[in-house]
Design an enzyme around this catalytic site. Structure first.
Site, mmCIF file in Angstrom:
data_model
loop_
_atom_site.group_PDB
_atom_site.id
_atom_site.type_symbol
_atom_site.label_atom_id
_atom_site.label_comp_id
_atom_site.label_asym_id
_atom_site.label_seq_id
_atom_site.Cartn_x
_atom_site.Cartn_y
_atom_site.Cartn_z
ATOM 1 N N GLU A 45 0.927 -1.286 -0.074
ATOM 2 C CA GLU A 45 0.006 0.173 -0.028
ATOM 3 C C GLU A 45 0.964 1.319 0.036
ATOM 4 O OE1 GLU A 45 -3.995 1.653 2.404
ATOM 5 O OE2 GLU A 45 -2.543 -0.017 3.268
ATOM 6 N N LYS A 114 -9.155 3.213 -2.611
ATOM 7 C CA LYS A 114 -9.627 2.519 -1.615
ATOM 8 C C LYS A 114 -11.096 2.896 -1.015
ATOM 9 C CE LYS A 114 -7.502 1.028 2.775
ATOM 10 N NZ LYS A 114 -6.455 1.331 3.605
ATOM 11 N N CYS A 175 -5.734 -3.251 1.704
ATOM 12 C CA CYS A 175 -5.648 -3.512 3.181
ATOM 13 C C CYS A 175 -6.964 -3.737 4.248
ATOM 14 C CB CYS A 175 -4.822 -2.340 3.666
ATOM 15 S SG CYS A 175 -3.961 -2.398 5.320
ATOM 16 N N PRO A 354 21.379 2.901 29.326
ATOM 17 C CA PRO A 354 21.635 2.588 30.566
ATOM 18 C C PRO A 354 21.275 1.218 31.231
ATOM 19 C CG PRO A 354 20.412 4.507 30.092
ATOM 20 C CD PRO A 354 20.493 3.808 28.876
ATOM 21 N N LEU A 355 22.434 0.280 31.411
ATOM 22 C CA LEU A 355 21.816 -1.154 31.879
ATOM 23 C C LEU A 355 21.838 -1.225 33.397
ATOM 24 C CD1 LEU A 355 21.426 -4.008 30.724
ATOM 25 C CD2 LEU A 355 23.736 -4.320 30.878
ATOM 26 N N SER A 356 20.717 -1.594 33.906
ATOM 27 C CA SER A 356 20.330 -1.570 35.343
ATOM 28 C C SER A 356 20.521 -2.713 36.046
ATOM 29 C CB SER A 356 19.093 -0.855 35.705
ATOM 30 O OG SER A 356 18.027 -1.859 35.314
ATOM 31 N N GLY A 357 20.589 -4.072 35.281
ATOM 32 C CA GLY A 357 20.544 -5.183 35.854
ATOM 33 C C GLY A 357 19.218 -5.753 36.221
ATOM 34 N N GLY A 358 18.288 -5.086 35.627
ATOM 35 C CA GLY A 358 16.711 -5.557 35.848
ATOM 36 C C GLY A 358 16.244 -6.186 34.552
ATOM 37 N N ASP A 360 13.856 -5.057 32.286
ATOM 38 C CA ASP A 360 13.433 -4.106 31.528
ATOM 39 C C ASP A 360 14.665 -3.813 30.367
ATOM 40 O OD1 ASP A 360 10.653 -4.236 32.137
ATOM 41 O OD2 ASP A 360 10.924 -2.290 33.380
ATOM 42 N N SER A 361 15.751 -3.228 31.240
ATOM 43 C CA SER A 361 17.083 -2.973 30.479
ATOM 44 C C SER A 361 17.742 -4.215 29.956
ATOM 45 C CB SER A 361 17.970 -1.955 31.194
ATOM 46 O OG SER A 361 18.228 -2.823 32.535
#
Length: 737
Positions: A45, A114, A175, A354-358, A360-361
């Site tokens: 499209e 369309k 579509c 920023p890698l927090s160790g959780g 999500d990151s």
């Protein structure tokens, strides 16, 4: 025998307003289709200008350049001796339409506008286009002079019509028309149209592919026929990712399937099919219903055949089974392809996270690692475009990626931003994961910056705020958390701009966000903290799905560091530690679990539930775990959080769209951001059911008394005294929490 036809459909990675690149990709797809013997080529499209032009559709430039590209296509030797079906915007009688243009050998055969607009969720087509609502009606369209000069035509058919060749008949859907209960293919099939085409710009969403496949299969199961589906691929410069899945179906059976996620800019799917199979199928299944309408389809006749006179030895495609990805695979592949599109077209040299160790990151980091895996495999498979783009991103014309970890080291920088409130556990988890994925990792201590900012405040006011654990008020506690969060944002952008410079390398980095969709829904983040990034690949994915994704990554990418990350309780680590251990957890701050929040989010956005209707549903859904009174408390708590923090949605980082309950105010969720946070009428209705009308009256009489609401807000709890809603919202805006 003259009954077998070879047809081609494709997925193209078009880019809004990239007329030069879009033209090249269209021509390449036509060239590939012809090389495979196809006599008809279908594209996605609005492929000429790109689907995501948005308000650029208002500009006359967009229409002009689209016709200029169409002229190039008409003039090209590549487009000769094959019917080409391309998409572009066209203005007819001063009304703008989303159209398909079918042409053959420098002649435009017809223009099909369309008829059903996509105007919900991510889509706003009625903002830019009008539907063609004149069923079975065809008018004359006067071609622009630049097209007349090539075709020798002054007018061409424009409207609801089909194309009739010497051996078959083709009808077009665009579509959204497939998803409509009155899809055009139904009546076209009953009138003898044998080949249906669908040109789409259909976005990826978790667990959505089966809906699309089932719709297309059912379109020809009911009345027989051949169905070609083409789709856009790539990010097109926006939050959504168009996920390909080009396919060919006959009589309800899939015979050719394109990739759902791929780094190939051009993918062409061809199939050779027997028209007699359609006729035999209809003769048995549909004969009693095959009748002419009072006003039949307008047929545009063309002196052209798809089949040849001697095709008895030409093999036909046989049914195949569609391969569906698991949700974990979809998270691994979709956002990774989206990130690559964004990176290679942004002119930047990589990502910073920023890698927090959780969870999500770490999920964001794993998606980047998945992207690097896809890139290395594409280069190994001989994809010259990917290799060229990788070399341009890393700034090395001789570079040849060999391993995902080695490529990660070049384009992906991670940093752990520690404070006095950070634990050694999260620091070691971040470091270990960075080592396993291969990113360039840094440890940054933010205490000096935080104390510097607080020192400025102290000089001006003569006061030094304290954490709640040290005797400070809720307001002090909140402010101290937000300073840490916002300092991390400032440092993330500083290192993104200068870390490569410090290493003697050119270019800058895109800052990646890592707030999940559930946190955005409640506003459980600090405004303008690390949630403020350039792009966010997980902003449309729930916490529960991210956990499942990390489990998948442990085995798929051999990342054992993820096991300890998954077992740790989610925490922002913005408050002081207790005996060296984390005392603050996300779910305690929010007042509900991520699982509960995911259910609430879907009820709020997808089921369109307000407070009372949500309560009425949840007392049944959660009856085995919670009493009506407990359900009422959670519902009211959610709506207080939701309405207090709604203003944050105006600043949410552009996120990969993966869930239809995304709260992104900028594009997807058009609701106010200033609410009466007490919801007095709605909550009273809940109380009347949950705890009886008498208690509800008592609550109403107490409404004017001072009350303290412990609210999970800005990754903390904040006590709010008596305040009308406007004052409350003004306060949250000023704090920006």
């Amino acid at each position: 025998m003259g009954r077998k036809v070879t047809l081609a459909t494709c997925s193209l990675n078009q880019w809004a307003l990239d007329f030069e690149g879009n033209l090249e990709r269209i021509l390449k797809s036509i060239e590939i289709a012809k090389a495979h013997g196809a006599k008809y080529r279908l594209g996605p499209e609005l492929e000429i200008c790109g689907y995501g032009c948005a308000d650029h559709f208002y500009e006359s430039d967009t229409l002009l350049h689209s016709f200029q590209v169409l002229r190039k296509l008409l003039e090209s030797a590549v487009t000769q001796d094959i019917i080409c079906d391309v998409g572009m915007p066209i203005m007819h009688h001063n009304v703008r339409y989303n159209c398909r243009v079918l042409f053959l050998n420098r002649k435009i055969l017809l223009i099909r506008p369309k008829m059903v607009m996509a105007n919900h969720g991510n889509y706003r087509e009625l903002r830019w286009f009008s539907p063609w609502n004149q069923l079975r009606n065809v008018e004359e369209y006067f071609l622009p002079r630049m097209i007349q000069e090539v075709t020798g035509q002054v007018t061409v058919p424009f409207g609801d019509c089909v194309l009739s060749t010497k051996d078959t008949c083709i009808g077009t859907e665009i579509c959204e028309e497939l998803w409509n209960p009155r899809s055009p293919h139904i009546q076209m099939g009953l009138e003898g149209v044998e080949i249906f085409t669908n040109s789409s710009a259909s976005h990826h969403e978790l667990r959505k592919a089966d809906q699309r496949v089932n719709l297309i299969k059912s379109a020809t199961t009911k009345s027989g026929g051949i169905y070609l589906y083409a789709n856009q691929r790539g990010c097109d410069g926006d939050r959504v990712y168009y996920d390909g899945c080009a396919m060919v179906v006959i009589n309800g059976d899939i015979v050719a399937q394109g990739a759902q996620f791929s780094l190939n800019d051009v993918e062409v799917i061809t199939a050779t099919l027997d028209l007699e199979d359609v006729r035999s199928y209809r003769g048995e299944v549909c004969q009693p219903n095959m009748e002419r309408e009072p006003k039949p389809c307008h047929r545009v006749k063309v002196d052209f055949s798809f089949s040849s006179g001697d095709d008895i030895f030409l093999p036909t495609h046989q049914p195949i089974t569609w391969h569906f990805h698991t949700p974990e695979e979809e998270i691994s592949l979709g956002p990774a392809c989206w990130l690559w599109d964004y990176l290679r077209r942004s002119g930047q040299a990589g990502f910073l996270l920023p890698l927090s160790g959780g969870v999500d990151s770490s999920s964001t980091a794993c998606i980047v690692h998945s992207m690097c895996t896809l890139l290395c495999q594409a280069v190994k498979d001989g994809n010259g475009q990917v290799l060229e783009d990788v070399r341009r991103v890393v700034g090395d014309d001789s570079y040849h990626p060999q391993h995902p970890g080695e490529l990660c080291a070049r384009i992906f920088t991670t940093c752990y931003m520690a404070s006095e409130n950070s634990s050694e556990d999260t620091c070691s988890r971040a470091r270990e994961l960075a080592n396993q994925i291969g990113s360039t990792h840094m440890n940054i201590n933010i205490d000096m910056a935080v104390k510097g900012i607080l020192g400025i405040f102290s000089v001006v006011t003569g006061r030094w705020p304290q954490f709640r654990a040290n005797g400070g008020s809720h307001r002090e506690n909140l402010a101290l958390q937000n300073v840490q969060a916002r300092v991390r944002m400032v440092l993330a952008y500083l290192f993104a701009q200068l870390s490569l410079w410090a290493r003697g390398k050119p270019g800058g980095l895109l800052v990646l966000g890592s707030a999940n969709v559930d946190e955005s829904l409640t506003g459980y983040f600090t405004k303008y903290d690390c949630s403020s990034a350039d792009i966010n690949p997980i902003g449309g994915i729930s916490k529960e799905d991210l956990k499942s994704f990390l489990l998948y990554c442990v085995e798929q990418f051999q990342l054992p560091a993820l096991r300890s990350i998954l077992s740790a309780p989610p925490t922002a680590e913005l408050e002081p530690l207790t005996d060296g251990q984390v005392s603050q957890t996300d779910e305690a701050d929010m007042g509900m679990t991520y699982t509960e929040l995911s259910v609430i989010g879907r009820l709020r956005k997808i089921s369109k539930c307000g407070p009372f209707s949500m309560f009425c549903k949840l007392i049944h859904m959660w009856k085995d775990a919670l009493s009506p009174t407990e359900v009422a408390q959670k519902v009211k708590h959610f709506f207080r959080m939701y309405s207090m923090n709604r203003h944050k949605m105006t600043t949410v980082t552009p996120s990969y769209h993966a869930e239809s309950y995304s709260p992104d105010d900028n594009r997807f969720d058009l609701r106010p951001f200033l609410y009466n946070t007490r919801w007095t009428w709605q909550f009273r209705c809940i109380d009347q059911v949950a705890i009886g009308e008498g208690v509800a009256k008592a609550n109403a009489s107490d409404a004017n008394d001072d009350q303290t609401l412990a609210i999970g807000y800005g990754r903390s709890r904040v006590a709010l005294g008596r305040s009308n809603s406007f004052e409350l919202q003004q306060s949250t805006r000023l704090q920006g929490s």
